[in-house]
Design an enzyme around this catalytic site. Structure first.
Site, PDB file in Angstrom:
ATOM      1  N   CYS A 183      -1.605   9.104   2.743  1.00 49.41           N
ATOM      2  CA  CYS A 183      -1.800   9.210   0.872  1.00 49.41           C
ATOM      3  C   CYS A 183      -2.803   8.945   1.002  1.00 49.41           C
ATOM      4  CB  CYS A 183      -1.233   7.319   1.429  1.00 49.41           C
ATOM      5  SG  CYS A 183      -1.825   6.665   2.535  1.00 49.41           S
ATOM      6  N   GLU A 227       0.881  -1.183   0.070  1.00 49.41           N
ATOM      7  CA  GLU A 227      -0.339  -0.102  -0.175  1.00 49.41           C
ATOM      8  C   GLU A 227       0.454   0.962   0.047  1.00 49.41           C
ATOM      9  OE1 GLU A 227      -2.665  -0.493   3.047  1.00 49.41           O
ATOM     10  OE2 GLU A 227      -3.510  -1.854   2.051  1.00 49.41           O
TER      11      GLU A 227
HETATM   12  P1  NAD Z   1       9.145   4.247   3.829  1.00 46.62           P
HETATM   13  O1  NAD Z   1       8.752   3.657   2.815  1.00 46.62           O
HETATM   14  O2  NAD Z   1      10.232   5.106   3.669  1.00 46.62           O
HETATM   15  O3  NAD Z   1       9.301   3.538   5.492  1.00 46.62           O
HETATM   16  C1  NAD Z   1       7.315   3.162   5.357  1.00 46.62           C
HETATM   17  C2  NAD Z   1       8.821   1.435   6.413  1.00 46.62           C
HETATM   18  O4  NAD Z   1       9.660   0.925   5.645  1.00 46.62           O
HETATM   19  C3  NAD Z   1       9.153   2.185   7.640  1.00 46.62           C
HETATM   20  O5  NAD Z   1       9.480   1.341   9.151  1.00 46.62           O
HETATM   21  C4  NAD Z   1      10.691   2.013   7.750  1.00 46.62           C
HETATM   22  O6  NAD Z   1      11.239   1.884   8.401  1.00 46.62           O
HETATM   23  C5  NAD Z   1      10.510   0.274   6.573  1.00 46.62           C
HETATM   24  N1  NAD Z   1      11.569   0.878   5.532  1.00 46.62           N
HETATM   25  C6  NAD Z   1      12.743   1.631   5.332  1.00 46.62           C
HETATM   26  N2  NAD Z   1      14.072   0.863   3.945  1.00 46.62           N
HETATM   27  C7  NAD Z   1      13.530  -0.459   4.270  1.00 46.62           C
HETATM   28  C8  NAD Z   1      14.204  -1.586   3.499  1.00 46.62           C
HETATM   29  N3  NAD Z   1      14.790  -1.425   3.758  1.00 46.62           N
HETATM   30  N4  NAD Z   1      13.787  -2.825   4.373  1.00 46.62           N
HETATM   31  C9  NAD Z   1      12.671  -2.470   4.864  1.00 46.62           C
HETATM   32  N5  NAD Z   1      11.407  -1.929   5.791  1.00 46.62           N
HETATM   33  C10 NAD Z   1      11.911  -0.489   4.956  1.00 46.62           C
HETATM   34  O7  NAD Z   1       7.698   5.827   4.057  1.00 46.62           O
HETATM   35  P2  NAD Z   1       7.238   6.535   4.577  1.00 46.62           P
HETATM   36  O8  NAD Z   1       8.586   7.602   4.745  1.00 46.62           O
HETATM   37  O9  NAD Z   1       7.805   6.027   6.203  1.00 46.62           O
HETATM   38  O10 NAD Z   1       6.195   7.040   4.605  1.00 46.62           O
HETATM   39  C11 NAD Z   1       5.684   7.780   4.123  1.00 46.62           C
HETATM   40  C12 NAD Z   1       5.183   6.483   2.337  1.00 46.62           C
HETATM   41  O11 NAD Z   1       3.935   5.899   2.780  1.00 46.62           O
HETATM   42  C13 NAD Z   1       3.823   7.522   1.477  1.00 46.62           C
HETATM   43  O12 NAD Z   1       4.110   7.612   0.359  1.00 46.62           O
HETATM   44  C14 NAD Z   1       2.888   7.281   1.588  1.00 46.62           C
HETATM   45  O13 NAD Z   1       2.133   7.671   1.111  1.00 46.62           O
HETATM   46  C15 NAD Z   1       2.570   5.762   2.486  1.00 46.62           C
HETATM   47  N6  NAD Z   1       1.803   5.359   2.612  1.00 46.62           N
HETATM   48  C16 NAD Z   1       0.707   4.718   2.160  1.00 46.62           C
HETATM   49  C17 NAD Z   1      -0.276   4.843   2.693  1.00 46.62           C
HETATM   50  C18 NAD Z   1      -1.302   3.234   2.399  1.00 46.62           C
HETATM   51  O14 NAD Z   1      -2.049   2.915   2.559  1.00 46.62           O
HETATM   52  N7  NAD Z   1      -0.817   3.095   0.749  1.00 46.62           N
HETATM   53  C19 NAD Z   1      -0.700   4.846   3.759  1.00 46.62           C
HETATM   54  C20 NAD Z   1      -0.188   5.639   4.512  1.00 46.62           C
HETATM   55  C21 NAD Z   1       1.080   6.215   4.096  1.00 46.62           C
END
Ligand code: NAD
Length: 492
Positions: A289, A256
């Site tokens: 999001c 997501e």
């Molecule tokens: P991100 O992708 O940087 O991080 C999300 C999670 O992934 C964090 O817990 C992070 O620690 C983990 N992560 C990062 N690198 C990783 C790796 N190599 N391996 C495993 N885990 C890893 O995103 P963010 O900055 O925390 O959140 C913002 C993004 O999330 C935006 O794009 C937003 O639109 C999206 N979002 C989507 C939804 C949805 O339901 N579609 C909901 C909320 C946020």
């Protein structure tokens, strides 16, 4: 050894992992500060390969007994879990707000009750999963939703408690065990979730919390070949990295991801309601999001509508998210502030017209003004890429075909919003917009039974209702030849 704790907004929170029913520390720790005022929230355990290994091992060990309980056996435990969340609503909301700067009132009245529902709703839905038989001339196909194993649940910082329970609910209800990897910019509410799960009687190892940095703890977790599922919410960039790990072990992954959702306003719409809803896209500083960040307005009403939106935005208070009058709180982190400011600076340099906002708000270091750009071309960066801040764009359309073309003109497809006064016209437009969810004359209404997910780079897969179980279960068909048993019966 006692775990490391902090008192956040009057609530005691462990800063360590929760693995196999115990608090576990790490030699490495990372600093965590409140985006509200920079207050130190303590140093959190930074897990790595060793802690990830322990967490997955604990979940794998707990799996057979949890799976064997069946939906009926799990129901009372999960119900107590949901009740425990509600009982600690004030604590969870206060900690979440301190940690990620989201609005306290929204957390208390919407996010926490929703989190409890995420647990109880899926626990009840699971009761009806294994009653599905498809008749065939030779056999009866008994369709079963079997537990899959250990699920890795990875969430972002903008709504970690609610988003984590959206995964925990169906994962556990289906009979899986789980390892949660909370976001490093807002790790604390998931620690409370572990305490609540424990108090509700979840057996050790069923729910584990692995704290740490994404590239370390998260990376070690998703590369563990014992995982049966990876459920990820976050950015497309991270999804690509995790997807490579999932591909190596052939582990099903749901994603997501981000959005750049259109908000279409037709000339015959209720413009006052639409203007209030446009202003609402700035809530939580636009770190949502699903936010409709591209305002597409029918040209014939654009001037009138802009005045209404300007007035509605002018009523919004930027400031401390703990105050009930605040609508726009801080951005999460100074790095994220720089990212948002970078988008705004580049849009201005490219010649976009700044209608309002555009920089730091007087409320504090991480507070960004609600911002609106007009004079934006459909291919411009500011109209194409997710800012994840309080930054909207304003474009006009002459007819429905142009509205649909603009709406579909990005790589994203998470959601869309449409305000329109004519049902037939609304449905014609809505059916043509590429999005996982399209709201018509409403916004942010999410039914837990309805499918949720993104098209294009906004995600892979759908969750909600039975879709969640399609992902979290191993779906099996037991095809039994009719009349082949001396004594008839059917699988339980
Ligand atoms: P991100 O992708 O940087 O991080 C999300 C999670 O992934 C964090 O817990 C992070 O620690 C983990 N992560 C990062 N690198 C990783 C790796 N190599 N391996 C495993 N885990 C890893 O995103 P963010 O900055 O925390 O959140 C913002 C993004 O999330 C935006 O794009 C937003 O639109 C999206 N979002 C989507 C939804 C949805 O339901 N579609 C909901 C909320 C946020």
């Amino acid at each position: 050894m006692a775990d490391k704790r902090a008192v956040i907004a009057g609530v005691e929170v462990s800063l360590d992992h929760w693995i196999d029913g115990q608090r576990v520390g790490s030699a490495e720790r990372f600093a965590n500060a409140s985006p509200i005022d920079g207050a130190d929230l303590g140093s959190v355990a930074a897990g790595g390969a060793a802690e990830a290994e322990m967490a997955v091992a604990a979940a794998a060990k707990a799996f057979p007994a949890w799976a064997a309980l069946g939906p009926k056996g799990r129901l009372p435990i999960l119900k107590r879990f949901a009740e425990g969340i509600l009982a600690r609503a004030n604590d969870i909301a206060a900690v979440e707000t301190a940690d990620n700067g989201s609005l306290l009132a929204g957390n208390l009245h919407r996010m926490v009750p929703r989190a409890a529902q995420n647990i109880s709703f899926f626990a009840e839905w699971a009761l009806g999963l294994n009653d599905h038989a498809i008749d065939h001339p030779e056999v009866v196909n008994n369709v079963r939703y079997d537990p899959a194993g250990v699920a890795a649940l990875i969430t972002p910082w903008n709504a970690p408690f609610m988003l984590t329970t959206w995964k925990v609910g169906p994962a556990l209800a289906a009979g899986n065990t789980a390892v949660i990897k909370p976001p490093e910019w807002a790790p604390l509410s998931c620690s409370l979730l572990a305490d609540i799960a424990h108090a509700a009687g979840l057996p050790p190892g069923v729910l584990n919390v692995l704290q740490g940095i994404g590239e370390d703890a998260g990376d070690a977790l998703v590369n563990d070949a014992r995982l049966a599922r990876i459920s990820f919410t976050g950015s497309p960039e991270t999804a690509r990295i995790i997807g490579q790990a999932a591909a190596r072990t052939i582990t099903p992954m749901s994603s997501e991801l981000g959005g750049k959702s259109p908000f279409i306003v037709c000339g015959d719409a209720d413009l006052d309601a639409a203007a209030q809803t446009v202003a609402g896209q700035y809530i939580n500083a636009g770190q949502v999001c699903l936010a409709g960040t591209r305002i597409l307005v029918e040209a014939s009403v654009a001037t009138e509508f802009l005045a209404k939106v300007r007035a509605a935005v002018g009523q919004m208070t930027v400031g401390d998210p703990r105050l009930p009058t605040t609508r726009v709180g801080p951005l999460i982190h100074r790095e994220h502030f720089a990212r948002v400011a970078g988008f705004v600076d580049r849009a201005r340099a490219a010649g976009a017209d700044l209608l309002w906002g555009g920089g730091r708000d007087a409320a504090g270091a991480l507070y960004f003004q609600p911002t609106m750009f007009a004079g934006v071309g459909p291919g411009d960066e500011i109209a194409q890429d997710e800012v994840f801040g309080p930054v909207l764009t304003w474009q006009t359309f002459a007819d429905d075909a142009e509205a649909i073309r603009l709406a579909n003109g990005t790589r994203y497809g998470l959601a869309g919003t449409l305000f329109c006064g004519n049902e037939a016209r609304a449905m014609r437009i809505a059916e043509r917009v590429v999005a996982g969810t399209l709201w018509v004359n409403c916004f942010f209404v999410r039914d837990l039974a309805a499918p949720f997910g993104g098209a294009r780079i906004s995600g892979i897969g759908r969750e909600g209702g039975t879709h969640s179980f399609d992902f979290y279960c191993d779906i099996k068909n037991i095809a039994v030849r009719k009349g082949s048993f001396a004594s008839p019966g059917s699988p339980s």
